[in-house]
Design a protein around this motif. Structure first.
Motif, PDB file in Angstrom:
ATOM      1  N   ILE A  62      12.398 -37.548  86.508  1.00  0.00           N
ATOM      2  CA  ILE A  62      11.838 -36.566  87.222  1.00  0.00           C
ATOM      3  C   ILE A  62      12.706 -35.264  87.106  1.00  0.00           C
ATOM      4  N   ASN A 220       7.959 -30.477  91.895  1.00  0.00           N
ATOM      5  CA  ASN A 220       9.091 -31.358  91.861  1.00  0.00           C
ATOM      6  C   ASN A 220       9.498 -32.353  90.951  1.00  0.00           C
ATOM      7  N   THR A 221       8.271 -32.821  90.373  1.00  0.00           N
ATOM      8  CA  THR A 221       8.403 -34.022  89.400  1.00  0.00           C
ATOM      9  C   THR A 221       8.525 -33.523  88.032  1.00  0.00           C
ATOM     10  N   ASN A 222       7.611 -32.473  87.793  1.00  0.00           N
ATOM     11  CA  ASN A 222       7.537 -31.806  86.425  1.00  0.00           C
ATOM     12  C   ASN A 222       8.151 -30.586  86.550  1.00  0.00           C
ATOM     13  N   ILE A 261       3.828 -40.817  86.422  1.00  0.00           N
ATOM     14  CA  ILE A 261       5.362 -40.656  86.337  1.00  0.00           C
ATOM     15  C   ILE A 261       6.147 -41.855  86.369  1.00  0.00           C
ATOM     16  N   PRO A 263       9.630 -42.774  87.173  1.00  0.00           N
ATOM     17  CA  PRO A 263      11.067 -42.637  87.345  1.00  0.00           C
ATOM     18  C   PRO A 263      12.166 -43.330  86.652  1.00  0.00           C
TER      19      PRO A 263
ATOM     20  N   PHE B 217      10.600 -37.176  96.681  1.00  0.00           N
ATOM     21  CA  PHE B 217      10.300 -36.406  95.585  1.00  0.00           C
ATOM     22  C   PHE B 217       8.722 -36.609  95.500  1.00  0.00           C
ATOM     23  N   MET B 218       8.145 -37.453  96.134  1.00  0.00           N
ATOM     24  CA  MET B 218       6.631 -37.467  95.952  1.00  0.00           C
ATOM     25  C   MET B 218       5.862 -36.802  96.894  1.00  0.00           C
TER      26      MET B 218
END
Lengths: 291, 291
Positions: A62, A220-222, A261, A263, B217-218
């Motif tokens: 993440i 937030n994730t990438n 994704i 994690p 985070f999602m």
């Protein structure tokens, strides 16, 4: 203050490249020489036969976790290559910058050396896809980073689209950076280690840029906006792109339509606080940034 | 103010269920009767043979887009079922609430009726997975929603984990809601339509809860925290869970290890502003919320 704001700040302070997406922007006095080439995806695309979503971006880790200090590798490059032949990332212990190009994985280190990684080596964060050039563009020469990104914005018209971008050619200047490795289980936030960055300035160089423009909702994730890593033709130097001035280049675009994704399955990740206020981190980035 | 804040507010005002994740919380005077059952995943799990990531959550649409008014269906249920036999979502034009259970897709409408959907019907936002019960729990009776979520928090210890959750059994009370359909191309934000919600109160009912606990985070793309839809044993009523009081229930947990998101390939989505300040929307939710 959420991580996405931190990411944006890190980018604008030189830790990561970033530009606002303004797709309708057209550069004055720049004549775009755009040639569109639709190729046969069946012939060109090397899909993982097991993937039911072939035109997809695959991410391990993440982004906000990496920014916040999750540097320990957990995902082997051998597995990563099953999900893409093109991409970028961070190595175990932040030991440089990862470039995935034509199915091979390279690590551009803070020493200035770029070396192939071993299959069993690990990444802490990486994104890859099977690259298919669905559009080929030949922009004018002499674009600095801002003009280059504005040129891309003028052709990548879906602000919420996901684009893999490959640039091949000559560059008048190329500035990259790489971080030195951290110690095992060290989780100092990236924003607090700006002074450790090593910068490299190449002149009249030739090579490839491997990167993406990702939309805001993936922040937030990438990492949203533009993000490129450089690899020289000789595969002997590279790194995270900080600045550039183009010469003769060709741009290939691959529009992606989904993303996955994975994690980290680690204890450190389980305990990572994605709600933490990182405002102080941002200030330290602003104070400590080298450019 | 970002969409994730709006989502949290919508949830706390009754538009969507939500609770803070506090995994270390243990209810006083509640004796947990936990039985752990590890089953053979090969026998139980019905994977899509084409999926290279079988233990994955598949989402079509972006949660923030739905909240902001992207109600037009774009993804057929026939395709959705290829990615999971368990899940929840929103139908085309927000015409009720979607429940995916045991490979079948149901729509709980604002009229109080729950009906199967047609394969060619479309969803605007849905998440599914192939459910495998890796843990089975038998909690004490008589838990209200807060106690029920705290009980789940006490067993789902990874705050950054993704959990699919199936509850089967009897409920002393069950309160659900469903929205009436919007007009074609209507994009009124969900927060401005709270007064249109229809609520349903069932007593001493029997059925299934289908849902997830997803990590913070999602939040921009999915909806973090707990999110359940209800389907009665007779498959004749259901909806988005607003409140409940448990009787005899059994909880099944499936821990997921990756997720895929397929954004809408629509013009409306291309033009959706994920950076928009939705603070006024939140105020109107606070004013207009029915509970």
């Amino acid at each position: 203050m959420r991580i996405n704001s931190l990411v944006a700040t890190l980018m604008t302070t030189g830790l990561m490249t970033f530009t606002a997406i303004s797709p309708s922007f057209c550069l004055p006095r720049v004549t775009s020489q755009v040639s569109l080439t639709r190729k046969n995806s069946i012939l060109i695309k090397k899909n993982n036969p097991k993937d039911s979503l072939p035109n997809s971006l695959f991410t391990v880790g993440i982004g906000g976790g990496l920014i916040g200090g999750l540097y320990d590798g957990f995902y082997p490059y051998k597995s990563l290559k099953e999900h893409g032949n093109f991409g970028l990332g961070a190595p175990d212990k932040l030991d440089g910058e990862i470039i995935v190009f034509e199915g091979k994985v390279y690590k551009a280190q803070h020493t200035g050396k770029t070396v192939p990684v071993e299959d069993q080596d690990m990444t802490s964060f990486a994104m890859v896809n099977f690259f298919r050039a669905e559009r080929t563009l030949t922009p004018p020469k002499g674009l600095n980073k801002t003009a280059f990104f504005h040129y891309l914005d003028s052709v990548l018209t879906n602000v919420n689209g996901m684009y893999a971008i490959h640039i091949k050619g000559k560059f008048k200047t190329m500035k990259t950076r790489a971080f030195p490795p951290v110690k095992a289980h060290q989780h100092t936030p990236l924003a607090e280690m700006l002074n450790l960055q090593q910068f490299f300035n190449y002149k009249d160089c030739q090579g490839d840029l491997i990167g993406y423009r990702l939309p805001y909702f993936m922040d937030n994730t990438n990492i949203s906006g533009y993000h490129f890593h450089y690899l020289s033709d000789q595969k002997d130097n590279g790194g995270h792109v900080i600045d550039l001035l183009t010469d003769d280049i060709v741009i290939e675009i691959d529009t992606l339509d989904s993303y996955t994704i994975q994690p980290p399955a680690t204890k450190d990740f389980e305990h990572f606080d994605f709600k933490k206020n990182r405002e102080e981190d941002i200030k330290s980035v602003e104070r400590g940034g080298k450019n």
